[in-house]
Write a protein that holds these residues in place. Structure first.
Motif, PDB file in Angstrom:
ATOM      1  N   ASN A 124      24.588  32.262  42.128  1.00  0.00           N
ATOM      2  CA  ASN A 124      24.717  33.576  41.512  1.00  0.00           C
ATOM      3  C   ASN A 124      25.579  33.480  40.249  1.00  0.00           C
ATOM      4  N   GLU A 125      25.727  34.594  39.545  1.00  0.00           N
ATOM      5  CA  GLU A 125      26.452  34.593  38.274  1.00  0.00           C
ATOM      6  C   GLU A 125      27.927  34.227  38.452  1.00  0.00           C
ATOM      7  N   LYS A 126      28.533  34.660  39.530  1.00  0.00           N
ATOM      8  CA  LYS A 126      29.940  34.348  39.782  1.00  0.00           C
ATOM      9  C   LYS A 126      30.138  32.833  39.888  1.00  0.00           C
ATOM     10  N   GLU A 127      29.242  32.161  40.598  1.00  0.00           N
ATOM     11  CA  GLU A 127      29.347  30.708  40.739  1.00  0.00           C
ATOM     12  C   GLU A 127      29.088  30.005  39.409  1.00  0.00           C
ATOM     13  N   ARG A 129      29.887  31.188  36.414  1.00  0.00           N
ATOM     14  CA  ARG A 129      31.131  31.324  35.643  1.00  0.00           C
ATOM     15  C   ARG A 129      32.194  30.347  36.143  1.00  0.00           C
ATOM     16  N   GLN A 130      32.318  30.235  37.456  1.00  0.00           N
ATOM     17  CA  GLN A 130      33.307  29.317  38.039  1.00  0.00           C
ATOM     18  C   GLN A 130      32.969  27.869  37.660  1.00  0.00           C
ATOM     19  N   LYS A 133      33.965  27.149  34.059  1.00  0.00           N
ATOM     20  CA  LYS A 133      35.408  26.921  33.895  1.00  0.00           C
ATOM     21  C   LYS A 133      35.781  25.500  34.326  1.00  0.00           C
TER      22      LYS A 133
END
Length: 155
Positions: A124-127, A129-130, A133
């Motif tokens: 998903n989008e959260k993963e 972004r992580q 980083k």
């Protein structure tokens, strides 16, 4: 009076015998007529180790013959009951694998390729972004070479 259970003699291709014994943790000790395989049993009370050997013989037709009745501990005296019991259990398991192969499981239905998550680094989008980083903090190949190290090969 109890009788010692008579174990079978088994003849199989070398590859099957060798792979099965190695999978079960045996190490091979080459010999003139075949191979000797050794597995060490440890007694948890005394912390002593007891080597157990299985002898294989190469037949004229190239098959490998194992007489499980020849198998035994290298030192025949003062073998703890726990080591003897573990060896008997291992021999029964070995006999099953040699005669019938490993237990076969019924194949399950495979996931259709459209639903499979193959090749995805993030779900998903959260993963995403992580992961971005984490990757931003990794050094580049030129930074790795400046430190005198070799970068990973090209993927």
């Amino acid at each position: 009076m109890s009788r010692k259970k008579t174990l079978p003699s088994i003849t199989k291709p070398f590859s099957h015998v060798h792979a099965t014994l190695k999978t079960m943790g045996f190490t091979e000790l080459p010999s003139r007529e075949g191979s000797t395989y050794e597995l060490t049993f440890r007694d948890s009370a005394s912390l002593q180790e007891y080597p157990y050997r299985i002898y294989t013989h190469t037949q004229e037709n190239g098959q490998t013959h194992i007489d499980l009745n020849e198998a035994g501990f290298v030192a025949q005296d003062n073998i703890p009951v726990s080591a003897t019991a573990a060896a008997q259990e291992m021999l029964a398991e070995l006999q099953q694998y040699m005669e019938y192969g490993p237990a076969k499981t019924k194949p399950t239905e495979s996931t259709p390729i459209g639903k499979a998550m193959n090749g995805k680094m993030a779900n998903n989008e959260k993963e995403v972004r992580q992961l971005g980083k984490v990757m931003a903090s990794l050094p580049t190949n030129s930074q790795v070479m400046e430190k005198g190290m070799m970068p990973d090969p090209l993927q």
